[in-house]
Design a protein around this motif. Sequence first.
Motif, mmCIF file in Angstrom:
data_model
loop_
_atom_site.group_PDB
_atom_site.id
_atom_site.type_symbol
_atom_site.label_atom_id
_atom_site.label_comp_id
_atom_site.label_asym_id
_atom_site.label_seq_id
_atom_site.Cartn_x
_atom_site.Cartn_y
_atom_site.Cartn_z
ATOM 1 N N LYS A 52 0.816 -1.223 0.000
ATOM 2 C CA LYS A 52 0.000 0.000 0.000
ATOM 3 C C LYS A 52 0.849 1.272 0.000
ATOM 4 N N TYR A 53 2.153 1.093 0.163
ATOM 5 C CA TYR A 53 3.030 2.219 0.477
ATOM 6 C C TYR A 53 2.998 3.335 -0.573
ATOM 7 N N ALA A 54 3.169 2.946 -1.852
ATOM 8 C CA ALA A 54 3.297 3.984 -2.887
ATOM 9 C C ALA A 54 2.052 4.870 -2.942
ATOM 10 N N GLN A 66 6.761 3.255 9.946
ATOM 11 C CA GLN A 66 7.115 3.680 11.309
ATOM 12 C C GLN A 66 8.335 2.913 11.835
ATOM 13 N N LEU A 67 9.252 2.645 10.950
ATOM 14 C CA LEU A 67 10.467 1.932 11.348
ATOM 15 C C LEU A 67 11.586 2.877 11.765
ATOM 16 N N SER A 68 11.407 4.171 11.539
ATOM 17 C CA SER A 68 12.528 5.094 11.766
ATOM 18 C C SER A 68 13.116 5.042 13.179
ATOM 19 N N TYR A 70 13.560 2.478 14.977
ATOM 20 C CA TYR A 70 14.397 1.266 15.021
ATOM 21 C C TYR A 70 15.601 1.395 14.106
ATOM 22 N N LEU A 71 15.405 2.053 12.958
ATOM 23 C CA LEU A 71 16.531 2.253 12.036
ATOM 24 C C LEU A 71 17.513 3.268 12.599
ATOM 25 N N SER A 72 16.990 4.367 13.106
ATOM 26 C CA SER A 72 17.891 5.411 13.591
ATOM 27 C C SER A 72 18.665 4.962 14.818
ATOM 28 N N TYR A 162 7.381 10.768 17.686
ATOM 29 C CA TYR A 162 7.396 10.414 16.264
ATOM 30 C C TYR A 162 6.412 11.327 15.541
ATOM 31 N N LEU A 163 6.680 11.595 14.266
ATOM 32 C CA LEU A 163 5.715 12.284 13.413
ATOM 33 C C LEU A 163 5.825 11.705 12.013
ATOM 34 N N HIS A 164 4.708 11.622 11.348
ATOM 35 C CA HIS A 164 4.680 11.246 9.932
ATOM 36 C C HIS A 164 5.535 12.236 9.131
ATOM 37 N N ALA A 167 3.849 15.431 8.106
ATOM 38 C CA ALA A 167 3.611 16.341 9.242
ATOM 39 C C ALA A 167 4.903 17.072 9.609
ATOM 40 N N ARG A 168 6.036 16.365 9.506
ATOM 41 C CA ARG A 168 7.327 17.028 9.781
ATOM 42 C C ARG A 168 7.548 18.154 8.779
ATOM 43 N N MET A 169 7.191 17.880 7.526
ATOM 44 C CA MET A 169 7.383 18.905 6.495
ATOM 45 C C MET A 169 6.481 20.115 6.742
ATOM 46 N N TYR A 170 5.209 19.847 7.051
ATOM 47 C CA TYR A 170 4.284 20.959 7.322
ATOM 48 C C TYR A 170 4.792 21.799 8.502
ATOM 49 N N LEU A 171 5.163 21.098 9.558
ATOM 50 C CA LEU A 171 5.559 21.805 10.773
ATOM 51 C C LEU A 171 6.838 22.613 10.538
ATOM 52 N N ALA A 172 7.796 22.012 9.855
ATOM 53 C CA ALA A 172 9.052 22.726 9.587
ATOM 54 C C ALA A 172 8.783 23.945 8.706
ATOM 55 N N SER A 173 7.937 23.772 7.697
ATOM 56 C CA SER A 173 7.623 24.871 6.793
ATOM 57 C C SER A 173 6.891 25.990 7.541
ATOM 58 N N ILE A 195 12.256 10.371 18.766
ATOM 59 C CA ILE A 195 12.972 9.144 19.137
ATOM 60 C C ILE A 195 13.973 8.813 18.032
ATOM 61 N N ASP A 196 13.560 9.035 16.777
ATOM 62 C CA ASP A 196 14.454 8.711 15.656
ATOM 63 C C ASP A 196 15.432 9.846 15.350
ATOM 64 N N GLY A 197 15.488 10.847 16.221
ATOM 65 C CA GLY A 197 16.325 12.020 15.994
ATOM 66 C C GLY A 197 17.705 11.645 15.442
ATOM 67 N N SER A 201 19.386 13.166 8.858
ATOM 68 C CA SER A 201 18.027 13.221 8.287
ATOM 69 C C SER A 201 17.273 14.451 8.775
ATOM 70 N N ASN A 202 17.481 14.821 10.018
ATOM 71 C CA ASN A 202 16.702 15.922 10.568
ATOM 72 C C ASN A 202 17.210 17.281 10.083
ATOM 73 N N HIS A 203 18.451 17.580 10.355
ATOM 74 C CA HIS A 203 18.941 18.924 10.025
ATOM 75 C C HIS A 203 18.995 19.144 8.511
ATOM 76 N N ASN A 269 6.934 14.934 -1.527
ATOM 77 C CA ASN A 269 8.043 14.335 -2.269
ATOM 78 C C ASN A 269 9.190 15.318 -2.362
ATOM 79 N N TYR A 270 10.317 14.870 -1.973
ATOM 80 C CA TYR A 270 11.489 15.679 -2.213
ATOM 81 C C TYR A 270 11.867 15.518 -3.678
ATOM 82 N N ARG A 271 12.560 16.476 -4.190
ATOM 83 C CA ARG A 271 13.049 16.350 -5.561
ATOM 84 C C ARG A 271 14.517 16.068 -5.520
HETATM 85 C C1 FAD Z 1 11.696 18.261 9.020
HETATM 86 C C2 FAD Z 1 12.041 16.794 8.953
HETATM 87 C C3 FAD Z 1 12.798 16.211 9.970
HETATM 88 C C4 FAD Z 1 13.146 14.852 9.897
HETATM 89 N N1 FAD Z 1 13.902 14.296 10.914
HETATM 90 C C5 FAD Z 1 14.252 12.980 10.848
HETATM 91 C C6 FAD Z 1 15.040 12.377 11.874
HETATM 92 O O1 FAD Z 1 15.491 13.039 12.815
HETATM 93 N N2 FAD Z 1 15.309 11.061 11.773
HETATM 94 C C7 FAD Z 1 14.868 10.302 10.729
HETATM 95 O O2 FAD Z 1 15.128 9.094 10.707
HETATM 96 N N3 FAD Z 1 14.142 10.850 9.744
HETATM 97 C C8 FAD Z 1 13.817 12.155 9.770
HETATM 98 N N4 FAD Z 1 13.068 12.712 8.752
HETATM 99 C C9 FAD Z 1 12.749 11.892 7.572
HETATM 100 C C10 FAD Z 1 11.386 11.197 7.597
HETATM 101 O O3 FAD Z 1 10.393 12.094 7.956
HETATM 102 C C11 FAD Z 1 11.335 10.004 8.562
HETATM 103 O O4 FAD Z 1 12.442 9.151 8.340
HETATM 104 C C12 FAD Z 1 10.059 9.211 8.317
HETATM 105 O O5 FAD Z 1 8.933 10.017 8.485
HETATM 106 C C13 FAD Z 1 10.000 8.051 9.267
HETATM 107 O O6 FAD Z 1 8.755 7.401 9.185
HETATM 108 P P1 FAD Z 1 8.628 5.931 8.623
HETATM 109 O O7 FAD Z 1 9.634 5.060 9.291
HETATM 110 O O8 FAD Z 1 7.205 5.518 8.722
HETATM 111 O O9 FAD Z 1 9.050 6.136 7.125
HETATM 112 P P2 FAD Z 1 8.773 5.253 5.787
HETATM 113 O O10 FAD Z 1 8.071 6.135 4.855
HETATM 114 O O11 FAD Z 1 8.109 3.968 6.140
HETATM 115 O O12 FAD Z 1 10.223 5.002 5.258
HETATM 116 C C14 FAD Z 1 11.052 3.905 5.671
HETATM 117 C C15 FAD Z 1 12.380 4.414 6.178
HETATM 118 O O13 FAD Z 1 13.071 5.125 5.166
HETATM 119 C C16 FAD Z 1 13.776 6.230 5.728
HETATM 120 N N5 FAD Z 1 13.179 7.481 5.224
HETATM 121 C C17 FAD Z 1 11.935 7.654 4.732
HETATM 122 N N6 FAD Z 1 11.760 8.930 4.316
HETATM 123 C C18 FAD Z 1 12.919 9.564 4.586
HETATM 124 C C19 FAD Z 1 13.369 10.886 4.399
HETATM 125 N N7 FAD Z 1 12.597 11.822 3.837
HETATM 126 N N8 FAD Z 1 14.609 11.195 4.796
HETATM 127 C C20 FAD Z 1 15.429 10.264 5.356
HETATM 128 N N9 FAD Z 1 15.066 8.991 5.550
HETATM 129 C C21 FAD Z 1 13.823 8.648 5.166
HETATM 130 C C22 FAD Z 1 13.553 6.166 7.236
HETATM 131 O O14 FAD Z 1 14.635 5.484 7.825
HETATM 132 C C23 FAD Z 1 12.273 5.374 7.346
HETATM 133 O O15 FAD Z 1 12.157 4.691 8.571
HETATM 134 C C24 FAD Z 1 12.724 14.070 8.795
HETATM 135 C C25 FAD Z 1 11.965 14.675 7.794
HETATM 136 C C26 FAD Z 1 11.620 16.023 7.866
HETATM 137 C C27 FAD Z 1 10.802 16.625 6.769
#
Ligand code: FAD
Lengths: 271, 137
Positions: A52-54, A66-68, A70-72, A162-164, A167-173, A195-197, A201-203, A269-271
């Motif tokens: 369902k992801y795409a 929501q693996l971030s 655990y990955l981070s 955690y945030l989707h 939502a991170r993009m909206y909030l940062a913007s 938690i995944d800080g 990825s964040n900065h 979507n990032y470009r």
């Molecule tokens: C302002 C902002 C701050 C963010 N800060 C962090 C952070 O501190 N730590 C962090 O891990 N991610 C960060 N992200 C990236 C992304 O938002 C999260 O990795 C993602 O939302 C995690 O949810 P998920 O595991 O369900 O992702 P899924 O969509 O299920 O993706 C699977 C995995 O791919 C990686 N991934 C997916 N999208 C991104 C992305 N855009 N950038 C980098 N990796 C990605 C993650 O490891 C994620 O767990 C940030 C994004 C934004 C816009």
Amino acid sequence: MQPLRTNLESRNAIADYIQTEFPFLENTGCLSPHVGGRKAGLERLQHFPLEKYARQRNFLDGAVSQLSPYLSRGCITLEEVRQWALQHQASHSVEKFVSELAWRAFFHLVYQDEGDRILQDLEPPKVPMRQHQTTLPDDIDRGETGIPSMDTFIRMLKETGYLHNHARMYLASYIVHFRQVHWRTGADWMYALLIDGDLASNHLSWQWVASTFSHKPYIFNRENLERYAGSVLPGDPRKDDPFNYSYEELADRLFGNDYTPASSRASGNYR
Amino acid sequence: MTALIWFNEDGLNPAHPMVQDYPTAPRIYIFDRPYLQQWQISKHRIQFIYESLLEIADIQIYQGNTVPLLRQLLEQHQATEIVTTETPNHIIKAWQHDLQSYANLVAYPEVYPVNDHSSPRRFSRYWHQHDRAWLTP
Ligand SMILES: Cc1cc2nc3c(=O)[nH]c(=O)nc-3n(C[C@H](O)[C@H](O)[C@H](O)COP(=O)(O)OP(=O)(O)OC[C@H]3O[C@@H](n4cnc5c(N)ncnc54)[C@H](O)[C@@H]3O)c2cc1C
């Protein structure tokens, strides 16, 4: 040099113990739904509906892994998640998901190269940014901006760690472009709460939103917010709505004459 | 050589090869207090790390200043080697760098499908170059 206790039986016991050992921590008053550990990470992986992801990943109520956390935190590795994904029949979802994993690797590569320079502008901003404030306004930190959608995101972030992505993009913007707060200030704040800080990825994402690591600033409008996040938001008052404009109008309001936006602007979507 | 396994917050994996490669080495984690305070790390992150650590058999958890504490532990265990995982995190890298004055440091690299050293500044370029490698098991 006394080791900390390892015989704590419940999550509540761990929470109480942490509070006594680290008294400087702000007490969240609740447990995060994200349970630490490799076991919990692998379980989450097994239950993730990759097919369902795409189609759903940009929606706040859509299927994301929501693996971030655990990955981070390294409980599970990027490579094992990639291998897991590639066991599925090739599809747009598999490709999309693996490319998101690659985003993480890409950010790490940049961090590896740049070191702590990622804490400063990597490129000149594409819009005026010199007036931006370097302290976070209290109402943002407290989640009391008066805009229910943004306050909801802030509450989610604080309650769950955690945030989707969207939502991170909206909030940062919102923080950088609508409130004119320096991206570094917002990035440090969010990094601390996630938690995944992860500084890469964040900065670098904050820099991407700000336009110091991208060709243009990321902004959103009411229509976009409702489409992707509407189902989880409480509804914002329509009077003085800062988001209810076309992208051209928004660019004009936020950045003045110095900036002409590209005509189409996709979601999430990032470009 | 007697070794200590030192986990960092980016590598909390009880199944990591280093744990199998050094089965008798003491396993250490240190909550670095100055880091937690300077960056105002939230309780949720600390709880997640704690819960992850409790899955690592015989883990010894400490809090304090990373480098001096590890020096004490090296002495206490008569160890001359520190085994750990690589991370791009510049704060952890600085600790790893400092520790090299006191012990032989073995850092396991993170596994990626490609190793790119061309410093791509846009993801689109990176993906365009490497999508095949990423999409091949
Ligand atoms: C302002 C902002 C701050 C963010 N800060 C962090 C952070 O501190 N730590 C962090 O891990 N991610 C960060 N992200 C990236 C992304 O938002 C999260 O990795 C993602 O939302 C995690 O949810 P998920 O595991 O369900 O992702 P899924 O969509 O299920 O993706 C699977 C995995 O791919 C990686 N991934 C997916 N999208 C991104 C992305 N855009 N950038 C980098 N990796 C990605 C993650 O490891 C994620 O767990 C940030 C994004 C934004 C816009």
